[in-house]
Design a protein around this motif. Structure first.
Motif, PDB file in Angstrom:
ATOM      1  N   ASN A   1      89.827  88.803   2.164  1.00 31.87           N
ATOM      2  CA  ASN A   1      88.579  88.589   2.927  1.00 31.87           C
ATOM      3  C   ASN A   1      88.118  87.138   2.823  1.00 31.87           C
TER       4      ASN A   1
ATOM      5  N   ILE B   1      90.266  84.628   5.056  1.00 31.04           N
ATOM      6  CA  ILE B   1      89.961  84.953   6.461  1.00 31.04           C
ATOM      7  C   ILE B   1      88.551  84.463   6.800  1.00 31.04           C
ATOM      8  N   GLY B   2      87.617  84.669   5.863  1.00 34.74           N
ATOM      9  CA  GLY B   2      86.235  84.205   6.081  1.00 34.74           C
ATOM     10  C   GLY B   2      86.150  82.693   6.194  1.00 34.74           C
TER      11      GLY B   2
ATOM     12  N   SER C   1      87.317  81.755   9.556  1.00 32.06           N
ATOM     13  CA  SER C   1      86.298  82.146  10.556  1.00 32.06           C
ATOM     14  C   SER C   1      85.158  81.142  10.612  1.00 32.06           C
TER      15      SER C   1
ATOM     16  N   VAL D   1      86.223  78.252  12.624  1.00 38.69           N
ATOM     17  CA  VAL D   1      86.211  78.560  14.056  1.00 38.69           C
ATOM     18  C   VAL D   1      84.768  78.514  14.577  1.00 38.69           C
ATOM     19  N   GLU D   2      83.843  79.125  13.814  1.00 35.71           N
ATOM     20  CA  GLU D   2      82.423  79.118  14.213  1.00 35.71           C
ATOM     21  C   GLU D   2      81.866  77.696  14.279  1.00 35.71           C
TER      22      GLU D   2
ATOM     23  N   TYR E   1      81.642  79.808   1.999  1.00 39.60           N
ATOM     24  CA  TYR E   1      81.971  81.221   1.787  1.00 39.60           C
ATOM     25  C   TYR E   1      81.583  81.654   0.377  1.00 39.60           C
TER      26      TYR E   1
END
Ligand SMILES: Nc1nc2c(ncn2[C@@H]2O[C@H](COP(=O)(O)OP(=O)(O)O)[C@@H](OP(=O)(O)OP(=O)(O)O)[C@H]2O)c(=O)[nH]1
Ligand SMILES: [Mn+2]
Length: 172
Positions: A22, A25-26, A29, A32-33, A112
């Motif tokens: 997780n 992947i976070g 992400s 990307v954001e 994160y």
């Protein structure tokens, strides 16, 4: 899939023992954001803890994903043979001269982990240890300043408004 397999037997340190994957992947992400589309950076984000925390070698990463990705992953890899305090000191020093791509991954990694600390405190961590992680992270983040306005704004917001809960008590 490579990162999933490498981290498959690892869990996060939270009481729920969330799957470790997780986290990478976070991190990807959040990039990307923040508008990052560069494939090398996003691949490096997904792979950033594989060399540090699994049996993955730089040779494997280079063979499968190329030298550029391996270079960024290595820039985000601490030498786990060193004592923790030394490791932390070196990470701050290395952040300042890191590449643009590695600074992006480092910022998203810290975002994160800090958000995760606000969600759940790792098993065995005292409030003092959480606060020390925030303070040390700030030093790394400051070394990466001027890299991503969006990630840096999210981190600043967290430092101004973030709280974590300890034994039912909210701590700022
Ligand atoms: N906040 C949080 N962190 C967790 C959790 N489970 C595992 N971690 C990992 O623990 C590391 C932070 O804990 P420390 O005690 O400071 O680091 P250490 O394991 O390297 O000594 C981070 O590693 P890292 O990604 O390599 O980053 P960093 O050590 O460079 O910050 C983070 O990803 C969890 O439940 N919450
Ligand atoms: Mn990480």
């Amino acid at each position: 899939m490579f990162a999933c397999e490498k981290h498959s037997d690892q869990r996060r340190k939270d009481p729920e023992q969330t799957p470790y994957i997780n986290h990478p992947i976070g991190v990807a992400s959040f990039l990307v954001e923040a508008g990052v589309t560069d494939l090398v950076t996003l691949q490096a984000a997904l792979l950033h803890d594989t060399i540090e925390d699994t049996d993955t070698t730089p040779q494997e990463i280079t063979a499968l994903f190329g030298e550029a990705v391996c270079r960024v992953v290595l820039e985000c890899t601490d030498d786990m043979a060193l004592p923790p305090s030394e490791r932390k000191r070196i990470q701050v020093r290395k952040a300042a001269s890191a590449s643009y791509d590695a600074k992006l991954v480092k910022l998203a990694d810290k975002l994160y982990n800090l958000l995760d600390l606000c969600r759940a405190v790792p098993v065995g961590w005292t409030p003092r240890r959480v606060q020390a992680y925030f303070a040390w992270s700030k030093q790394v983040i400051d070394c990466c300043a001027g890299t991503s306005p969006i990630l840096e704004a999210r981190l600043n917001y967290l430092f101004e408004h973030g709280t974590f809960t300890f034994n039912g008590m909210s701590i700022g």
